[in-house]
Design a protein around this motif. Structure first.
Motif, PDB file in Angstrom:
ATOM      1  N   LEU A  64     -32.596 -22.369 -43.469  1.00 42.31           N
ATOM      2  CA  LEU A  64     -31.628 -23.461 -43.581  1.00 42.31           C
ATOM      3  C   LEU A  64     -32.036 -24.467 -44.660  1.00 42.31           C
ATOM      4  N   MET A  68     -30.294 -26.052 -48.383  1.00 44.06           N
ATOM      5  CA  MET A  68     -30.207 -27.483 -48.726  1.00 44.06           C
ATOM      6  C   MET A  68     -30.342 -27.699 -50.228  1.00 44.06           C
ATOM      7  N   THR A 238     -24.027 -36.057 -38.837  1.00 45.80           N
ATOM      8  CA  THR A 238     -23.899 -35.209 -37.659  1.00 45.80           C
ATOM      9  C   THR A 238     -22.819 -34.153 -37.867  1.00 45.80           C
ATOM     10  N   ILE A 241     -23.915 -31.475 -40.241  1.00 44.18           N
ATOM     11  CA  ILE A 241     -24.877 -30.548 -39.628  1.00 44.18           C
ATOM     12  C   ILE A 241     -24.130 -29.564 -38.729  1.00 44.18           C
ATOM     13  N   TYR A 244     -22.725 -26.891 -40.677  1.00 42.42           N
ATOM     14  CA  TYR A 244     -23.696 -26.105 -41.459  1.00 42.42           C
ATOM     15  C   TYR A 244     -23.534 -26.308 -42.958  1.00 42.42           C
ATOM     16  N   TRP A 246     -25.403 -27.517 -45.378  1.00 42.61           N
ATOM     17  CA  TRP A 246     -26.769 -28.007 -45.550  1.00 42.61           C
ATOM     18  C   TRP A 246     -26.989 -28.740 -46.864  1.00 42.61           C
ATOM     19  N   VAL A 249     -25.873 -32.118 -46.228  1.00 43.81           N
ATOM     20  CA  VAL A 249     -26.831 -32.786 -45.337  1.00 43.81           C
ATOM     21  C   VAL A 249     -27.994 -33.340 -46.160  1.00 43.81           C
TER      22      VAL A 249
ATOM     23  N   LEU B 145     -31.632 -33.579 -35.000  1.00 47.89           N
ATOM     24  CA  LEU B 145     -30.337 -32.924 -35.214  1.00 47.89           C
ATOM     25  C   LEU B 145     -30.524 -31.581 -35.914  1.00 47.89           C
ATOM     26  N   ILE B 146     -31.415 -31.559 -36.924  1.00 49.76           N
ATOM     27  CA  ILE B 146     -31.628 -30.322 -37.684  1.00 49.76           C
ATOM     28  C   ILE B 146     -32.439 -29.321 -36.855  1.00 49.76           C
ATOM     29  N   VAL B 149     -30.678 -27.176 -34.347  1.00 49.86           N
ATOM     30  CA  VAL B 149     -30.051 -25.990 -34.931  1.00 49.86           C
ATOM     31  C   VAL B 149     -31.088 -24.892 -35.130  1.00 49.86           C
TER      32      VAL B 149
END
Lengths: 284, 286
Positions: A64, A68, A238, A241, A244, A246, A249, B145-146, B149
């Protein structure tokens, strides 16, 4: 130049245990440490800190984190900036409201101003309860009462800070140096002058410094209370996230870091100007 | 008028003029920011007045009804879930403990290479510092939060989030304490031919340990508060229970859970403060 084995043995017979600690005593010394290790192991197992699960999770985390890079705003830069403005607005308004509301509340918490003991007691317990509850909890409660959005966040932060600041203010008032007040009274100062020239100069730096500190702290809180629906950048974070997204985020996290950094720097600068700069110049 | 008095007069006057100018500038900027913040934050007096009765009635509703002639039954009804709350609160404290411990290990690993005094490699020092800075600047909740997941719902995500944030926060405080240490013992130990680890073990640790222990306990207190709300995003502990009771309008449960949290936080704070005082007192004597 090391001591010979004979000499060491001689000392051990003079003062038993000085050279060679007996095994039993050494074991006893290790016992508390061993207990703590066992307890900690039990805690880790109890909380599900399974190495296999962690390993698998780290794999997913790496995957993940890969998404990003590079951070991107996905065409939503305007929305992000607005959310950040909302966050900063929440922090500023809450700080100002709390700084003002805490003055009467703080006076009620102070004995030295002549407030009745039962009133002080009640006010202090109220302040304990209000600041004992995390801003995030207040935010969730206010979201339920007044609906989603930054308004709930402002109320939550204001309430929590008012409790905190009332305590700090009342401590500052109680710690006033009495001799300065006496000095102004002795030079025939009016009660107003005693307050203005004796008490205020002692309290104001504390008040200013605390208010600035709470502004910094509120900026941090305001970035996350959105997670429960109280507006600002936390709400977006939020949501991104959950979706998804990323790269977005990562972009939002960088925005938060930048905002916190800038606010800290500004507040630092203001603290120097407002507190150090107030001192009268020294002239020989 | 003497020369000195005249100079004082001039100095005071310019000082006052400067102050006035600064006041106007800062005051103006502040008013501008405040005026802009009101609409951006969606705040208005009308909304506050409109929402006020609801706020009061909500706060009234979460308080339990305890009749003076049925105290035991009413408290029992209020705390119908007492054992459940207690178990969750213990879990929350344990999460804070595990998170603080792992964070402490992380901070210890990073702080020596990051220190001005002890860091040997400039590249490593830079990297360690940025890592500490990053992990303390990102709020726990964001990590949580991350991690929810990546690691799934549950206390594991919460523990790791607390650990990561604590490593940064502790690392900073540790570094500050170790930058202020007395360097003469280090020189003495280096002069006896000790290596890097020897210098740290004999020269640095005895100087910084009382402070570090005190900081770590203080972090633990903070982490209990955080652990209590991480459940809001699914990261374990009593927060999940609180979240459910607030969202499902189970009014009196809200105050019951809140009271458990406040009581637990207060008890741990008192115990930890007593311990911290002991560490710092020993520091003074030793």
């Amino acid at each position: 130049m090391s001591a010979s084995a004979d000499e060491l043995a001689r000392w051990d017979s003079v003062i038993p245990g000085i050279v060679r600690v007996p095994l039993r005593r050494r074991a006893l010394g290790l016992l508390p440490g061993a207990l703590v290790v066992l307890l900690t192991l039990w805690v880790f197992i109890h909380l599900g800190l399974d190495p296999l699960v962690i390993w698998a999770g780290l794999g997913r985390l790496g995957w993940l984190l890969g998404f990003m890079l590079p951070p991107a705003h996905g065409g939503l830069l305007g929305v992000f900036i607005w959310a950040m403005a909302e966050t900063l607005a929440m922090a500023l308004l809450a700080t100002v409201f709390a700084a003002v509301l805490a003055i009467p509340f703080g006076l009620l918490c102070t004995r030295s101003t002549g407030t009745l003991a039962p009133v002080t007691f009640a006010a202090r317990r109220l302040s304990d309860v209000v600041r004992g509850v995390d801003p995030l909890v207040w935010a969730l409660i206010f979201v339920n009462v007044v609906g989603l959005g930054p308004f709930a966040g402002i109320l939550a932060l204001t309430l929590h800070n008012t409790g905190d600041l009332a305590k700090l203010y009342s401590e500052a008032i109680e710690n006033i140096e009495k001799r300065q007040l006496d000095g102004i009274r002795a030079s025939a100062g009016s009660p107003f002058a005693v307050m203005r020239l004796g008490a205020l100069p002692q309290i104001l730096p504390v008040l200013t410094s605390q208010a600035l500190y709470y502004f910094e702290s509120n900026t941090r809180s305001a970035t996350i209370i959105g997670a429960v629906g109280a507006g600002g950048i936390g709400l977006l974070l939020t949501e991104r996230i959950r979706l998804y997204r990323w790269d977005e985020v990562a972009f939002l996290i960088l925005m938060i870091l930048a905002a916190v950094f800038v606010i800290d720097a500004v507040s630092q600068r203001l603290r120097i100007v407002l507190i150090e700069g107030r001192k009268a110049p020294l002239v020989a | 008028m003497s020369d000195a008095a005249a100079r004082l007069e001039v100095a005071l006057r310019t000082h006052r003029a400067q102050l006035r100018q600064g006041n106007l500038l800062i005051g103006g900027a502040f008013l501008l920011a405040f005026a802009a913040a009101l609409p951006v934050g969606g705040f208005s007096l009308a909304r506050l007045i409109e929402g006020w009765p609801e706020i009061l009635s909500y706060l009234g509703a979460i308080l339990p009804e305890i009749r003076h002639d049925h105290v035991v039954e009413d408290v029992g009804k209020w705390y119908w879930g007492f054992w459940r709350y207690l178990r969750l609160m213990v879990d929350t404290v344990l999460m804070a403990y595990a998170g603080t411990l792992i964070g402490l290990v992380g901070a210890l690993l990073l702080v020596f290479p990051a220190s001005n005094l002890l860091g040997r490699s400039r590249v490593l020092r830079f990297a360690c510092r940025r890592m500490l800075e990053f992990s303390r600047s990102v709020p726990e909740l964001v990590f949580a939060l991350i991690f929810v997941v990546a690691f799934g719902v549950g206390p594991l995500a919460g523990v790791l989030a607390i650990a990561l944030h604590s490593a940064g926060a502790l690392g900073k405080l540790f570094a500050e304490a170790s930058d202020n240490l007395d360097t003469r013992p280090l020189d003495g130990i280096t002069a006896t031919g000790a290596g890097w680890f020897g210098v740290i073990r004999i020269g640095v640790l005895p100087q910084v340990l009382p402070n570090w222990a005190s900081y770590t306990l203080f972090r633990f207190e903070i982490n209990i508060r955080s652990a209590a709300v991480l459940g809001f995003v699914g990261a374990g502990g009593i927060g999940q229970e609180l979240y459910t009771s607030i969202r499902s309008f189970a009014y009196t449960d809200v105050s019951a859970v809140l009271l458990v949290i406040v009581a637990a936080v207060t008890m741990v704070d008192l115990a930890s403060q007593a311990l911290r005082r002991r560490f710092l007192d020993e520091d003074v004597i030793g």
